[in-house]
Design a protein around this motif. Structure first.
Motif, PDB file in Angstrom:
ATOM      1  N   ASN A 193      37.203  46.132  33.686  1.00 31.66           N
ATOM      2  CA  ASN A 193      36.955  44.840  34.330  1.00 31.66           C
ATOM      3  C   ASN A 193      38.050  44.452  35.317  1.00 31.66           C
ATOM      4  O   ASN A 193      37.797  43.852  36.338  1.00 31.66           O
ATOM      5  N   LYS A 194      39.289  44.784  34.957  1.00 35.73           N
ATOM      6  CA  LYS A 194      40.392  44.351  35.831  1.00 35.73           C
ATOM      7  C   LYS A 194      41.354  45.520  36.015  1.00 35.73           C
ATOM      8  O   LYS A 194      41.769  46.153  35.049  1.00 35.73           O
ATOM      9  N   ILE A 195      41.675  45.798  37.274  1.00 33.48           N
ATOM     10  CA  ILE A 195      42.567  46.922  37.557  1.00 33.48           C
ATOM     11  C   ILE A 195      43.882  46.390  38.135  1.00 33.48           C
ATOM     12  O   ILE A 195      43.864  45.541  39.031  1.00 33.48           O
ATOM     13  N   VAL A 196      44.990  46.867  37.605  1.00 28.85           N
ATOM     14  CA  VAL A 196      46.298  46.459  38.131  1.00 28.85           C
ATOM     15  C   VAL A 196      46.968  47.693  38.732  1.00 28.85           C
ATOM     16  O   VAL A 196      47.183  48.687  38.054  1.00 28.85           O
ATOM     17  N   TYR A 197      47.263  47.598  40.036  1.00 29.16           N
ATOM     18  CA  TYR A 197      47.839  48.726  40.755  1.00 29.16           C
ATOM     19  C   TYR A 197      49.270  48.368  41.159  1.00 29.16           C
ATOM     20  O   TYR A 197      49.463  47.584  42.112  1.00 29.16           O
TER      21      TYR A 197
END
Lengths: 238, 520
Positions: free
Chosen positions: B404-408
């Motif tokens: 659901n949520k991607i942190v790059y």
């Protein structure tokens, strides 16, 4: 713009992200890498050595108007590079990327003006997304300009209408569609608008207001109080 | 005719949801450790056991109140009888066995052989009745017939029932059971030594004038007291031959004791990790609103510390033992289970949708994160998953895996530098607001019915008096953020106020919002 040249040390994913984000601000971007870079790289990369004395750079560009990004993957090399840059250029603004808190401290000691501790920053972002999803989203939108809401710093000068006004006499929360978050003195210490110190404070020229609002409202606010947006770097020095 | 009736009843019971529901209920409260009422039943039974043992002890020398006697002999026994019958009932399903046999025979186009089904059902029940625990349960009912005085002693069998209710005793038994062979060898050795030495001492001492060992029974008693290294000294050998036998028995006794101790220690040491794991898994089943972190990387460690500081419950899964021991050292509940295996989630027996607030895939490897996310998605479609992205090329794969949520992190560095060079001071103000160490914080306050009852619009909030900046309102119904809302903006249940201020004042303001009573 007060900073003309961006010097980026390191040719990796961080460097690419930094380039794409600062190329609008800096027309002149120079990239330095420790090792040879493939020809298919979209950027012109200069090779450097940690033992360099950087005299060439000092002659080519105006150091006082430049900013350096130290993003070498190896933390020991990154720290050595920072020390080397600082010892040669006392006035260069240096931003360094650190893996963790420990290397962040070392980079600060090595003379970096600003350090981004990668692990802590990422963890902060993740925690905020999880625990305060709404404020996290709104703050990101404001900071990274993903919405029309913006954050700006406005300097009060002698011509400003707010100069010599007592802070509490102004209803900041309802002032011309913008919200004032904090005030920065000339000594560069940030104070929250409702802090105790601010109770009797009289605004002086040289103070900087940190305001949040829509672009039009900020522009309107600037016109009304007779002050302009201002990028200040001096608090990074020393 | 009778056969048809039995078959009808079996089919009815097997398909009746009410009957199955009731049976399930009793099974849960008696056998299912996860049932919230089971522990109360267990405690109740333990109390009954102690009451009846206390009555038995008191009765030896003193008069016991008639009611207490009645209670111990009849009421407690009645409870145990009911429990015994219920366990016998829920242990297996006769109707299921009959239906299964009927289906099987019908499929083979032959007459239903009811007698076979009944025999099978009977054997299943007998098998249960002959299990050690069922026998203890049965013996514990015996004091029911307390007129037969000898049966009174069966009250002590009730103590054995504690094995059923106290989990720790079950764990000890299971640990010792792993060394069954060693204990058996030891027992045989001890038996042989006791047997030989008691015969020997009897032969050597029985005819001696001053000897107290006058019977084989006394010889066995002496041999056991000596081999156990207890050595009361009430019976001692008097002849030289007898003393020589004593030397042999004492030497063997030391060996037996040392062997027994080492067996206990090694059994527990070998099972220690397993016991800890069982306890951890049991603990997890009781947790709610927890964060499940897959992969204990540096980022994971920092996130876990921050979330834990904010009072959240955290479970960490990592396939590497080293990472798990680091997590345990850091004070977290961690298990060396592969987050990319369905088996892991079955083992920890977790309900992802009900118990988990968010799953965080924080491995420093996109392949691992995608694999974990896909495994989790195969178990639950709705649980929220956040993942680290290490290489931007893999973003689509992570999205496809249902994250659901991607942190790059690299992107964050880029954005941060942009702000640092654009609005350095403002950036720090915002950064400071987000930091957990700062005095001035940004917080979100949920609007409840009570708040709406007392504060209809923004103008009534009085936040300025609490030295709080109202940055805006997030309207959940419209999924929109209203910056610097107008005074007449109506507050609705489910909205969030985004406020900036000193933590202390925010808490005060929140309290005020919840406690104020509208003055008419």
């Amino acid at each position: 713009m007060s900073k003309r040249t961006a010097l980026i040390f390191g040719h990796n994913k961080y460097a690419h992200e930094i380039i794409s984000n600062v190329k609008k601000t800096y027309s002149n971007i120079r990239i330095f890498a420790l090792e040879d870079v493939d020809d298919d790289s979209p950027y012109e990369v200069e090779k450097f050595d940690l033992s360099d004395d950087w005299k060439g750079i000092g002659e080519d560009i105006n150091i006082e108007e430049s900013i350096a990004f130290c993003v070498l993957q190896d933390m020991a090399e990154n720290i050595f590079l920072t020390i080397s840059l600082r010892s040669n250029f006392a006035d260069l603004a240096i931003i360094a990327v650190a893996l963790n808190r420990e290397s962040a401290n070392k980079l600060s000691m090595a003379g970096a003006n600003k350090v981004i501790p990668l692990v802590e920053t990422t963890a902060d972002i993740i925690t905020n997304i999880l625990e305060k999803p709404i404020s996290s989203k709104i703050l990101s939108n404001i900071l990274y300009e993903e919405s029309s809401l913006k954050i700006a710093q406005i300097k009060i000068d002698t011509e400003s209408k707010l100069d010599n006004h007592k802070l509490v006499s102004i209803d900041w929360t309802r002032y011309h569609g913008v919200i004032i978050l904090s005030l920065i003195h000339e000594d560069m210490k940030s104070e929250f608008i409702y802090s105790k110190k601010m109770k009797e404070y009289v605004i002086q020229s040289g103070d900087i207001l940190v305001v949040v609002g829509y672009e039009n409202d900020i522009t309107e606010f600037e016109k009304i109080i007779g002050s302009k947006r201002y990028v200040n770097w001096s608090h990074w020095r020393g | 005719m009778l056969k048809d009736i039995v078959l009808d009843i079996a089919y009815y019971l097997d398909t009746s949801s009410t009957y199955q529901k009731r049976k399930r209920f009793f099974y849960d409260i008696l056998e299912n450790d996860k049932n919230k009422y089971k522990k109360f039943i267990d405690i109740f039974m333990i109390i009954l056991i102690f009451i009846s043992v206390a009555v038995l002890i008191r009765e030896v020398k003193y008069h016991v109140d008639d009611f207490l006697l009645f209670f111990s002999n009849y009421i407690v026994s009645f409870f145990f009888l009911v429990e015994y019958l219920l366990r016998l009932w829920v242990n297996s399903s006769v109707s299921k066995i009959i239906v299964k046999r009927a289906e099987y025979d019908s499929f083979l186009l032959r007459d239903v052989r009811l007698s076979k089904a009944l025999k099978e059902a009977f054997l299943v029940k007998i098998h249960y009745m002959l299990s050690p625990q069922a026998i203890i349960d049965f013996l514990a009912i015996m004091p029911f017939f307390h007129e037969l005085r000898v049966l009174r002693i069966f009250i002590l069998f009730r103590v054995f029932k504690l094995f059923r209710y106290a989990k720790s005793i079950q764990i000890i038994t299971s640990i010792l059971a792993t060394k069954k062979f060693e204990f058996l060898t030891l027992a045989i050795f001890a038996f042989v030594v006791v047997f030989i030495s008691s015969v020997l001492i009897y032969v050597m001492e029985a005819n001696q004038a001053n000897s107290q060992i006058t019977s084989l029974y006394k010889a066995v008693y002496w041999a056991i007291v000596t081999i156990s290294t207890v050595g009361y000294g009430d019976i001692t050998p008097v002849s030289n031959e007898g003393r020589f036998v004593a030397i042999l028995v004492i030497s063997s006794g030391v060996a037996v004791l040392a062997f027994t101790t080492s067996l206990f220690v090694s059994a527990f040491t070998e099972k220690l990790d397993e016991i800890k794991e069982i306890k951890t898994v049991e603990g997890i089943a009781k947790l709610k609103k927890l964060y499940l972190i897959c992969g204990y990387s540096d980022v994971a460690s920092t996130v876990a510390k921050k979330l834990s500081k904010a009072g959240n419950k955290i479970i960490i899964l990592d396939k590497y033992e080293s990472a798990v021991s680091k997590a345990i050292k850091d004070g977290f509940v961690a298990l060396a289970y592969d987050p990319g295996s369905v088996e892991s989630y079955k083992k920890i027996n977790i309900n992802l949708e009900k118990q988990v607030k968010h799953i965080l895939c924080l491995n420093e490897d996109d392949v691992e994160n995608v694999y974990s996310a896909l495994t989790i998605r195969s178990l639950s479609k709705d649980v929220e998953i956040l993942s680290l992205l290490i290489n931007d090329k893999n973003r689509k794969k992570l999205e496809f895996a249902g994250i659901n949520k991607i942190v790059y992190p690299q992107e964050l560095v880029g954005l941060i530098t942009k702000e640092l060079v654009g609005v350095p001071v403002a950036f720090e103000v915002i950064h400071e607001l987000r930091s957990e160490h700062a005095n001035v914080k940004i917080d979100e306050l949920g609007i409840t019915q009570r708040i709406v009852d007392n504060f209809a619009t923004v103008s009534e909030l009085d936040n300025k008096n609490y030295r709080i900046v109202l940055l805006g309102i997030y309207k959940t119904s419209k999924e929109r953020f209203y910056f610097n809302p107008l005074d007449d903006t109506i507050l609705e249940v489910g909205d969030y106020l985004l406020v900036v201020g000193y933590s202390m004042f925010i808490r005060e303001f929140e309290k005020y919002l919840h406690t104020k009573v509208r003055s008419e």
